[in-house]
Design a protein around this motif. Structure first.
Motif, PDB file in Angstrom:
ATOM      1  N   ALA A   1       0.868  -1.280  -0.137  1.00 22.41           N
ATOM      2  CA  ALA A   1       0.060  -0.047  -0.097  1.00 22.41           C
ATOM      3  C   ALA A   1       0.691   1.320   0.068  1.00 22.41           C
ATOM      4  O   ALA A   1       0.515   2.235  -0.862  1.00 22.41           O
ATOM      5  CB  ALA A   1      -0.954   0.259   1.215  1.00 22.41           C
ATOM      6  N   ARG A   2       1.934   1.053   0.655  1.00 18.90           N
ATOM      7  CA  ARG A   2       2.871   2.386   0.942  1.00 18.90           C
ATOM      8  C   ARG A   2       3.456   2.609  -0.574  1.00 18.90           C
ATOM      9  O   ARG A   2       3.757   3.702  -1.188  1.00 18.90           O
ATOM     10  CB  ARG A   2       3.730   2.148   1.896  1.00 18.90           C
ATOM     11  CG  ARG A   2       2.997   2.827   3.381  1.00 18.90           C
ATOM     12  CD  ARG A   2       3.405   1.664   4.554  1.00 18.90           C
ATOM     13  NE  ARG A   2       2.822   1.932   5.446  1.00 18.90           N
ATOM     14  CZ  ARG A   2       1.574   1.578   5.876  1.00 18.90           C
ATOM     15  NH1 ARG A   2       0.681   0.601   5.124  1.00 18.90           N
ATOM     16  NH2 ARG A   2       0.856   1.829   6.976  1.00 18.90           N
ATOM     17  N   PHE A   3       4.088   1.608  -1.289  1.00 20.03           N
ATOM     18  CA  PHE A   3       4.509   1.635  -2.463  1.00 20.03           C
ATOM     19  C   PHE A   3       3.736   2.295  -3.376  1.00 20.03           C
ATOM     20  O   PHE A   3       3.941   2.932  -4.229  1.00 20.03           O
ATOM     21  CB  PHE A   3       5.039   0.241  -3.053  1.00 20.03           C
ATOM     22  CG  PHE A   3       6.429  -0.386  -2.389  1.00 20.03           C
ATOM     23  CD1 PHE A   3       7.524   0.193  -2.329  1.00 20.03           C
ATOM     24  CD2 PHE A   3       6.244  -1.847  -2.238  1.00 20.03           C
ATOM     25  CE1 PHE A   3       8.505  -0.459  -2.006  1.00 20.03           C
ATOM     26  CE2 PHE A   3       7.406  -2.584  -1.556  1.00 20.03           C
ATOM     27  CZ  PHE A   3       8.561  -1.731  -1.381  1.00 20.03           C
ATOM     28  N   ILE A   4       2.442   1.635  -3.506  1.00 15.44           N
ATOM     29  CA  ILE A   4       1.374   2.165  -4.437  1.00 15.44           C
ATOM     30  C   ILE A   4       1.028   3.663  -4.309  1.00 15.44           C
ATOM     31  O   ILE A   4       0.981   4.548  -5.140  1.00 15.44           O
ATOM     32  CB  ILE A   4       0.132   1.247  -4.146  1.00 15.44           C
ATOM     33  CG1 ILE A   4       0.502  -0.032  -4.726  1.00 15.44           C
ATOM     34  CG2 ILE A   4      -0.865   1.943  -5.095  1.00 15.44           C
ATOM     35  CD1 ILE A   4      -0.372  -1.215  -4.602  1.00 15.44           C
ATOM     36  N   ALA A   5       0.950   4.021  -2.900  1.00 15.28           N
ATOM     37  CA  ALA A   5       0.681   5.557  -2.419  1.00 15.28           C
ATOM     38  C   ALA A   5       1.888   6.364  -3.004  1.00 15.28           C
ATOM     39  O   ALA A   5       1.523   7.276  -3.433  1.00 15.28           O
ATOM     40  CB  ALA A   5       0.367   5.644  -1.120  1.00 15.28           C
TER      41      ALA A   5
ATOM     42  N   GLY B   1       1.806   9.205  -5.647  1.00 14.15           N
ATOM     43  CA  GLY B   1       2.413  10.478  -5.373  1.00 14.15           C
ATOM     44  C   GLY B   1       3.368  11.333  -6.178  1.00 14.15           C
ATOM     45  O   GLY B   1       3.343  12.189  -6.564  1.00 14.15           O
ATOM     46  N   MET B   2       4.261  10.292  -6.555  1.00 12.07           N
ATOM     47  CA  MET B   2       5.207  10.607  -7.426  1.00 12.07           C
ATOM     48  C   MET B   2       4.754  11.019  -8.813  1.00 12.07           C
ATOM     49  O   MET B   2       5.100  11.853  -9.508  1.00 12.07           O
ATOM     50  CB  MET B   2       6.310   9.530  -7.911  1.00 12.07           C
ATOM     51  CG  MET B   2       7.269   9.262  -6.610  1.00 12.07           C
ATOM     52  SD  MET B   2       8.323  10.489  -6.107  1.00 12.07           S
ATOM     53  CE  MET B   2       7.485  11.278  -4.497  1.00 12.07           C
ATOM     54  N   VAL B   3       3.539  10.546  -9.254  1.00  7.61           N
ATOM     55  CA  VAL B   3       2.769  10.920 -10.634  1.00  7.61           C
ATOM     56  C   VAL B   3       2.314  11.968 -10.354  1.00  7.61           C
ATOM     57  O   VAL B   3       2.329  12.939 -11.337  1.00  7.61           O
ATOM     58  CB  VAL B   3       1.835   9.844 -10.839  1.00  7.61           C
ATOM     59  CG1 VAL B   3       0.809  10.412 -11.963  1.00  7.61           C
ATOM     60  CG2 VAL B   3       2.482   8.580 -11.503  1.00  7.61           C
ATOM     61  N   ALA B   4       1.838  12.329  -9.211  1.00  8.09           N
ATOM     62  CA  ALA B   4       1.153  13.730  -8.905  1.00  8.09           C
ATOM     63  C   ALA B   4       2.226  14.790  -9.044  1.00  8.09           C
ATOM     64  O   ALA B   4       1.902  15.971  -9.462  1.00  8.09           O
ATOM     65  CB  ALA B   4       0.518  13.936  -7.743  1.00  8.09           C
TER      66      ALA B   4
ATOM     67  N   PHE C   1       9.244  19.052  -0.378  1.00 13.52           N
ATOM     68  CA  PHE C   1       9.320  18.304   0.787  1.00 13.52           C
ATOM     69  C   PHE C   1       8.974  16.815   0.492  1.00 13.52           C
ATOM     70  O   PHE C   1       9.780  15.810   0.789  1.00 13.52           O
ATOM     71  CB  PHE C   1       8.301  18.785   1.483  1.00 13.52           C
ATOM     72  CG  PHE C   1       7.894  17.731   2.863  1.00 13.52           C
ATOM     73  CD1 PHE C   1       8.713  17.900   3.924  1.00 13.52           C
ATOM     74  CD2 PHE C   1       7.003  16.976   2.941  1.00 13.52           C
ATOM     75  CE1 PHE C   1       8.534  17.073   5.014  1.00 13.52           C
ATOM     76  CE2 PHE C   1       6.533  16.266   3.984  1.00 13.52           C
ATOM     77  CZ  PHE C   1       7.519  16.143   4.941  1.00 13.52           C
ATOM     78  N   TRP C   2       8.091  16.475  -0.577  1.00 17.21           N
ATOM     79  CA  TRP C   2       7.692  15.187  -0.815  1.00 17.21           C
ATOM     80  C   TRP C   2       8.997  14.531  -1.841  1.00 17.21           C
ATOM     81  O   TRP C   2       8.990  13.335  -1.570  1.00 17.21           O
ATOM     82  CB  TRP C   2       6.406  15.052  -1.458  1.00 17.21           C
ATOM     83  CG  TRP C   2       5.226  15.461  -0.460  1.00 17.21           C
ATOM     84  CD1 TRP C   2       4.713  16.486  -0.443  1.00 17.21           C
ATOM     85  CD2 TRP C   2       4.805  14.366   0.588  1.00 17.21           C
ATOM     86  NE1 TRP C   2       3.773  16.615   0.740  1.00 17.21           N
ATOM     87  CE2 TRP C   2       4.090  15.262   1.265  1.00 17.21           C
ATOM     88  CE3 TRP C   2       5.317  13.217   0.777  1.00 17.21           C
ATOM     89  CZ2 TRP C   2       3.316  14.837   2.411  1.00 17.21           C
ATOM     90  CZ3 TRP C   2       4.721  12.754   2.130  1.00 17.21           C
ATOM     91  CH2 TRP C   2       3.928  13.660   2.882  1.00 17.21           C
ATOM     92  N   ILE C   3       9.464  15.240  -2.663  1.00 21.83           N
ATOM     93  CA  ILE C   3      10.586  14.673  -3.262  1.00 21.83           C
ATOM     94  C   ILE C   3      11.681  14.309  -2.415  1.00 21.83           C
ATOM     95  O   ILE C   3      12.424  13.151  -2.639  1.00 21.83           O
ATOM     96  CB  ILE C   3      11.159  15.643  -4.452  1.00 21.83           C
ATOM     97  CG1 ILE C   3       9.823  15.848  -5.584  1.00 21.83           C
ATOM     98  CG2 ILE C   3      12.342  15.207  -4.975  1.00 21.83           C
ATOM     99  CD1 ILE C   3      10.341  17.017  -6.421  1.00 21.83           C
ATOM    100  N   ARG C   4      11.937  15.184  -1.453  1.00 20.69           N
ATOM    101  CA  ARG C   4      12.941  14.918  -0.400  1.00 20.69           C
ATOM    102  C   ARG C   4      12.785  13.601   0.543  1.00 20.69           C
ATOM    103  O   ARG C   4      13.418  12.994   0.830  1.00 20.69           O
ATOM    104  CB  ARG C   4      13.060  16.095   0.538  1.00 20.69           C
ATOM    105  CG  ARG C   4      13.740  17.386  -0.219  1.00 20.69           C
ATOM    106  CD  ARG C   4      15.241  17.010  -0.673  1.00 20.69           C
ATOM    107  NE  ARG C   4      15.718  18.523  -1.096  1.00 20.69           N
ATOM    108  CZ  ARG C   4      16.446  18.445  -2.235  1.00 20.69           C
ATOM    109  NH1 ARG C   4      16.743  17.728  -2.964  1.00 20.69           N
ATOM    110  NH2 ARG C   4      16.747  19.795  -2.759  1.00 20.69           N
ATOM    111  N   ASN C   5      11.349  13.491   0.721  1.00 20.78           N
ATOM    112  CA  ASN C   5      11.018  12.169   1.477  1.00 20.78           C
ATOM    113  C   ASN C   5      11.368  11.004   0.726  1.00 20.78           C
ATOM    114  O   ASN C   5      11.663   9.800   1.128  1.00 20.78           O
ATOM    115  CB  ASN C   5       9.326  12.147   1.583  1.00 20.78           C
ATOM    116  CG  ASN C   5       9.062  12.845   3.043  1.00 20.78           C
ATOM    117  OD1 ASN C   5       9.839  13.015   3.708  1.00 20.78           O
ATOM    118  ND2 ASN C   5       7.749  13.200   3.081  1.00 20.78           N
ATOM    119  N   MET C   6      11.147  11.076  -0.759  1.00 15.29           N
ATOM    120  CA  MET C   6      11.882   9.804  -1.540  1.00 15.29           C
ATOM    121  C   MET C   6      13.104   9.867  -1.528  1.00 15.29           C
ATOM    122  O   MET C   6      13.673   8.658  -1.646  1.00 15.29           O
ATOM    123  CB  MET C   6      11.070  10.048  -3.034  1.00 15.29           C
ATOM    124  CG  MET C   6      11.478   8.941  -4.030  1.00 15.29           C
ATOM    125  SD  MET C   6      11.068   7.249  -3.191  1.00 15.29           S
ATOM    126  CE  MET C   6       9.183   7.462  -3.596  1.00 15.29           C
TER     127      MET C   6
END
Length: 135
Positions: A55-59, A63-66, A76-81
């Motif tokens: 579920a986390r991989f898919i989410a 999120g990366m598509v968005a 922030f979300w890119i740095r989380n990746m």
């Protein structure tokens, strides 16, 4: 904030695809996927936890598509990746160093983590607020 580059957007789509594939395989075929990766097939009752991991991989893939489609992807979300990739790489080093897995099992995922993490880090535009926080 500066506009994201075409390279960053392409990279975000590639990372998204990798996360979505990992999620789908971990959710729908965990035993065969682990065997194909050269890992021990997890007991059936562990597949519940793998479903939650999927579920986390898919989410994160969605999120990366968005982010890739956004005019100004949130750093922030890119740095989380980037953090996820750093942990993935470190886990590979740890399990190789302790003899749990061989380099032949971890080399490809670790190489992906190193490349994805480094490029995401380098290509993420820095916003004015991020620069102010760094000083």
């Amino acid at each position: 904030m500066t506009r994201p580059t075409t390279q960053l957007k392409t990279l975000l789509f590639i990372v998204a695809a990798s996360q979505l594939v990992l999620g789908a395989l971990t959710l729908l075929a965990p035993g065969p996927f682990f065997a194909w990766m050269g890992l021990s097939v997890p007991p059936v009752d562990n597949q519940y936890m793998l479903g939650m991991l999927a579920a986390r991989f898919i989410a994160y893939g969605l999120g990366m598509v968005a982010l890739a489609r956004a005019e100004n992807p949130d750093p922030f979300w890119i740095r989380n990746m980037v953090l996820i990739q750093a942990i993935d790489f470190s886990a590979g080093l740890f399990y190789i160093a302790t003899g749990v897995i061989g380099l032949e099992v971890a080399a490809f995922p670790m190489l992906n983590a190193a490349i994805f993490g480094m490029l995401l880090w380098l290509w993420t535009p820095r916003s004015t607020s991020m620069r102010a926080q760094a000083t």
